[in-house]
Write a protein that holds these residues in place. Structure first.
Motif, PDB file in Angstrom:
ATOM      1  N   GLU A  39    -109.215  93.767 -11.394  1.00 29.71           N
ATOM      2  CA  GLU A  39    -109.367  92.460 -12.033  1.00 29.71           C
ATOM      3  C   GLU A  39    -108.508  92.355 -13.288  1.00 29.71           C
ATOM      4  O   GLU A  39    -107.890  91.321 -13.542  1.00 29.71           O
ATOM      5  N   ILE A  40    -108.442  93.432 -14.073  1.00 29.47           N
ATOM      6  CA  ILE A  40    -107.605  93.433 -15.267  1.00 29.47           C
ATOM      7  C   ILE A  40    -106.140  93.274 -14.878  1.00 29.47           C
ATOM      8  O   ILE A  40    -105.407  92.477 -15.479  1.00 29.47           O
ATOM      9  N   LEU A  41    -105.697  94.002 -13.874  1.00 31.64           N
ATOM     10  CA  LEU A  41    -104.308  93.894 -13.419  1.00 31.64           C
ATOM     11  C   LEU A  41    -103.993  92.493 -12.912  1.00 31.64           C
ATOM     12  O   LEU A  41    -102.930  91.939 -13.211  1.00 31.64           O
ATOM     13  N   LYS A  42    -104.914  91.914 -12.160  1.00 29.07           N
ATOM     14  CA  LYS A  42    -104.696  90.569 -11.638  1.00 29.07           C
ATOM     15  C   LYS A  42    -104.633  89.554 -12.773  1.00 29.07           C
ATOM     16  O   LYS A  42    -103.802  88.652 -12.767  1.00 29.07           O
ATOM     17  N   GLU A  43    -105.517  89.708 -13.766  1.00 31.33           N
ATOM     18  CA  GLU A  43    -105.579  88.763 -14.879  1.00 31.33           C
ATOM     19  C   GLU A  43    -104.359  88.877 -15.788  1.00 31.33           C
ATOM     20  O   GLU A  43    -103.822  87.872 -16.252  1.00 31.33           O
ATOM     21  N   VAL A  44    -103.912  90.093 -16.033  1.00 33.78           N
ATOM     22  CA  VAL A  44    -102.847  90.318 -17.001  1.00 33.78           C
ATOM     23  C   VAL A  44    -101.462  90.300 -16.350  1.00 33.78           C
ATOM     24  O   VAL A  44    -100.521  89.730 -16.906  1.00 33.78           O
ATOM     25  N   CYS A  45    -101.319  90.899 -15.202  1.00 38.47           N
ATOM     26  CA  CYS A  45     -99.998  91.079 -14.599  1.00 38.47           C
ATOM     27  C   CYS A  45     -99.605  89.979 -13.622  1.00 38.47           C
ATOM     28  O   CYS A  45     -98.420  89.714 -13.447  1.00 38.47           O
ATOM     29  N   LEU A  46    -100.559  89.368 -12.985  1.00 39.87           N
ATOM     30  CA  LEU A  46    -100.258  88.332 -11.995  1.00 39.87           C
ATOM     31  C   LEU A  46    -100.587  86.962 -12.563  1.00 39.87           C
ATOM     32  O   LEU A  46    -101.501  86.812 -13.364  1.00 39.87           O
ATOM     33  N   ARG A  47     -99.870  85.964 -12.137  1.00 39.50           N
ATOM     34  CA  ARG A  47    -100.094  84.605 -12.611  1.00 39.50           C
ATOM     35  C   ARG A  47    -100.393  83.693 -11.425  1.00 39.50           C
ATOM     36  O   ARG A  47     -99.768  83.798 -10.386  1.00 39.50           O
ATOM     37  N   ASN A  48    -101.346  82.781 -11.633  1.00 37.05           N
ATOM     38  CA  ASN A  48    -101.602  81.784 -10.603  1.00 37.05           C
ATOM     39  C   ASN A  48    -100.617  80.624 -10.794  1.00 37.05           C
ATOM     40  O   ASN A  48     -99.797  80.619 -11.707  1.00 37.05           O
ATOM     41  N   LYS A  49    -100.672  79.633  -9.950  1.00 40.81           N
ATOM     42  CA  LYS A  49     -99.698  78.530  -9.976  1.00 40.81           C
ATOM     43  C   LYS A  49     -99.735  77.778 -11.311  1.00 40.81           C
ATOM     44  O   LYS A  49     -98.702  77.413 -11.856  1.00 40.81           O
ATOM     45  N   LYS A  50    -100.919  77.551 -11.854  1.00 38.00           N
ATOM     46  CA  LYS A  50    -101.047  76.838 -13.116  1.00 38.00           C
ATOM     47  C   LYS A  50    -100.398  77.638 -14.249  1.00 38.00           C
ATOM     48  O   LYS A  50     -99.667  77.090 -15.074  1.00 38.00           O
ATOM     49  N   GLN A  51    -100.658  78.951 -14.272  1.00 40.41           N
ATOM     50  CA  GLN A  51    -100.072  79.800 -15.298  1.00 40.41           C
ATOM     51  C   GLN A  51     -98.555  79.878 -15.142  1.00 40.41           C
ATOM     52  O   GLN A  51     -97.827  79.913 -16.132  1.00 40.41           O
ATOM     53  N   GLN A  52     -98.069  79.889 -13.896  1.00 41.74           N
ATOM     54  CA  GLN A  52     -96.628  79.897 -13.656  1.00 41.74           C
ATOM     55  C   GLN A  52     -95.990  78.639 -14.214  1.00 41.74           C
ATOM     56  O   GLN A  52     -94.930  78.685 -14.834  1.00 41.74           O
ATOM     57  N   LYS A  53     -96.644  77.482 -14.012  1.00 42.11           N
ATOM     58  CA  LYS A  53     -96.121  76.214 -14.518  1.00 42.11           C
ATOM     59  C   LYS A  53     -96.053  76.235 -16.040  1.00 42.11           C
ATOM     60  O   LYS A  53     -95.056  75.813 -16.627  1.00 42.11           O
ATOM     61  N   TYR A  54     -97.111  76.733 -16.695  1.00 37.52           N
ATOM     62  CA  TYR A  54     -97.102  76.833 -18.161  1.00 37.52           C
ATOM     63  C   TYR A  54     -95.967  77.723 -18.649  1.00 37.52           C
ATOM     64  O   TYR A  54     -95.290  77.408 -19.619  1.00 37.52           O
ATOM     65  N   LYS A  55     -95.746  78.833 -17.967  1.00 35.35           N
ATOM     66  CA  LYS A  55     -94.685  79.763 -18.352  1.00 35.35           C
ATOM     67  C   LYS A  55     -93.314  79.098 -18.202  1.00 35.35           C
ATOM     68  O   LYS A  55     -92.474  79.168 -19.107  1.00 35.35           O
ATOM     69  N   ILE A  56     -93.089  78.448 -17.070  1.00 36.20           N
ATOM     70  CA  ILE A  56     -91.814  77.770 -16.817  1.00 36.20           C
ATOM     71  C   ILE A  56     -91.602  76.656 -17.835  1.00 36.20           C
ATOM     72  O   ILE A  56     -90.519  76.528 -18.420  1.00 36.20           O
ATOM     73  N   ASP A  57     -92.655  75.839 -18.078  1.00 42.28           N
ATOM     74  CA  ASP A  57     -92.540  74.758 -19.053  1.00 42.28           C
ATOM     75  C   ASP A  57     -92.254  75.308 -20.441  1.00 42.28           C
ATOM     76  O   ASP A  57     -91.480  74.726 -21.203  1.00 42.28           O
ATOM     77  N   GLY A  58     -92.871  76.437 -20.794  1.00 41.51           N
ATOM     78  CA  GLY A  58     -92.633  77.061 -22.088  1.00 41.51           C
ATOM     79  C   GLY A  58     -91.199  77.526 -22.237  1.00 41.51           C
ATOM     80  O   GLY A  58     -90.590  77.374 -23.299  1.00 41.51           O
ATOM     81  N   ILE A  59     -90.645  78.087 -21.179  1.00 44.50           N
ATOM     82  CA  ILE A  59     -89.252  78.543 -21.209  1.00 44.50           C
ATOM     83  C   ILE A  59     -88.315  77.349 -21.349  1.00 44.50           C
ATOM     84  O   ILE A  59     -87.379  77.372 -22.145  1.00 44.50           O
ATOM     85  N   ILE A  60     -88.572  76.294 -20.594  1.00 39.88           N
ATOM     86  CA  ILE A  60     -87.738  75.090 -20.673  1.00 39.88           C
ATOM     87  C   ILE A  60     -87.825  74.485 -22.073  1.00 39.88           C
ATOM     88  O   ILE A  60     -86.812  74.112 -22.660  1.00 39.88           O
ATOM     89  N   LYS A  61     -89.041  74.425 -22.628  1.00 42.31           N
ATOM     90  CA  LYS A  61     -89.225  73.873 -23.974  1.00 42.31           C
ATOM     91  C   LYS A  61     -88.457  74.703 -25.005  1.00 42.31           C
ATOM     92  O   LYS A  61     -87.785  74.161 -25.867  1.00 42.31           O
ATOM     93  N   THR A  62     -88.538  76.010 -24.879  1.00 45.77           N
ATOM     94  CA  THR A  62     -87.835  76.892 -25.802  1.00 45.77           C
ATOM     95  C   THR A  62     -86.329  76.683 -25.712  1.00 45.77           C
ATOM     96  O   THR A  62     -85.640  76.614 -26.730  1.00 45.77           O
ATOM     97  N   LYS A  63     -85.809  76.571 -24.491  1.00 43.53           N
ATOM     98  CA  LYS A  63     -84.373  76.337 -24.313  1.00 43.53           C
ATOM     99  C   LYS A  63     -83.964  75.004 -24.924  1.00 43.53           C
ATOM    100  O   LYS A  63     -82.929  74.911 -25.582  1.00 43.53           O
ATOM    101  N   ASN A  64     -84.781  73.976 -24.726  1.00 45.95           N
ATOM    102  CA  ASN A  64     -84.471  72.661 -25.288  1.00 45.95           C
ATOM    103  C   ASN A  64     -84.492  72.705 -26.812  1.00 45.95           C
ATOM    104  O   ASN A  64     -83.640  72.101 -27.469  1.00 45.95           O
ATOM    105  N   GLU A  65     -85.471  73.412 -27.389  1.00 44.62           N
ATOM    106  CA  GLU A  65     -85.542  73.541 -28.845  1.00 44.62           C
ATOM    107  C   GLU A  65     -84.319  74.285 -29.378  1.00 44.62           C
ATOM    108  O   GLU A  65     -83.756  73.902 -30.404  1.00 44.62           O
ATOM    109  N   LEU A  66     -83.906  75.323 -28.684  1.00 40.39           N
ATOM    110  CA  LEU A  66     -82.713  76.065 -29.107  1.00 40.39           C
ATOM    111  C   LEU A  66     -81.471  75.186 -29.032  1.00 40.39           C
ATOM    112  O   LEU A  66     -80.618  75.232 -29.917  1.00 40.39           O
ATOM    113  N   ASN A  67     -81.368  74.401 -27.971  1.00 40.29           N
ATOM    114  CA  ASN A  67     -80.225  73.491 -27.834  1.00 40.29           C
ATOM    115  C   ASN A  67     -80.196  72.484 -28.975  1.00 40.29           C
ATOM    116  O   ASN A  67     -79.130  72.167 -29.511  1.00 40.29           O
ATOM    117  N   GLU A  68     -81.355  71.961 -29.367  1.00 46.44           N
ATOM    118  CA  GLU A  68     -81.431  71.013 -30.473  1.00 46.44           C
ATOM    119  C   GLU A  68     -81.022  71.679 -31.773  1.00 46.44           C
ATOM    120  O   GLU A  68     -80.312  71.079 -32.595  1.00 46.44           O
TER     121      GLU A  68
END
Length: 76
Positions: A39-68
């Motif tokens: 359960e710890i490995l699944k919670e910490v190491c694996l991401r569900n679809k919602k968590q994947q979306k947050y991660k992707i959105d965070g990366i995109i946001k960071t890239k946009n902030e850097l570009n600005e």
């Protein structure tokens, strides 16, 4: 006669079924139980679809902030 580690199947083992790293994992599993460790490995190491979306959105946001920031620096 050497064998490969039964957990990672990568390291050669002479006196044990587990390599040094996997032996540590095995000891942790013995302490906490396989269900808890899984359960710890699944919670910490694996991401569900919602968590994947947050991660992707965070990366995109960071890239946009850097570009600005870069655009702001070019004006100086």
């Amino acid at each position: 006669m050497p064998f490969t580690c039964v957990l990672c199947n990568e390291e050669t083992c002479y006196l044990s079924n587990f390599c040094d790293d996997c032996q540590v994992i095995k000891r942790i599993t013995n302490c906490y139980g396989k269900v808890e460790v899984k359960e710890i490995l699944k919670e910490v190491c694996l991401r569900n679809k919602k968590q994947q979306k947050y991660k992707i959105d965070g990366i995109i946001k960071t890239k946009n902030e850097l570009n600005e920031e870069i655009k702001g620096l070019k004006k100086i």
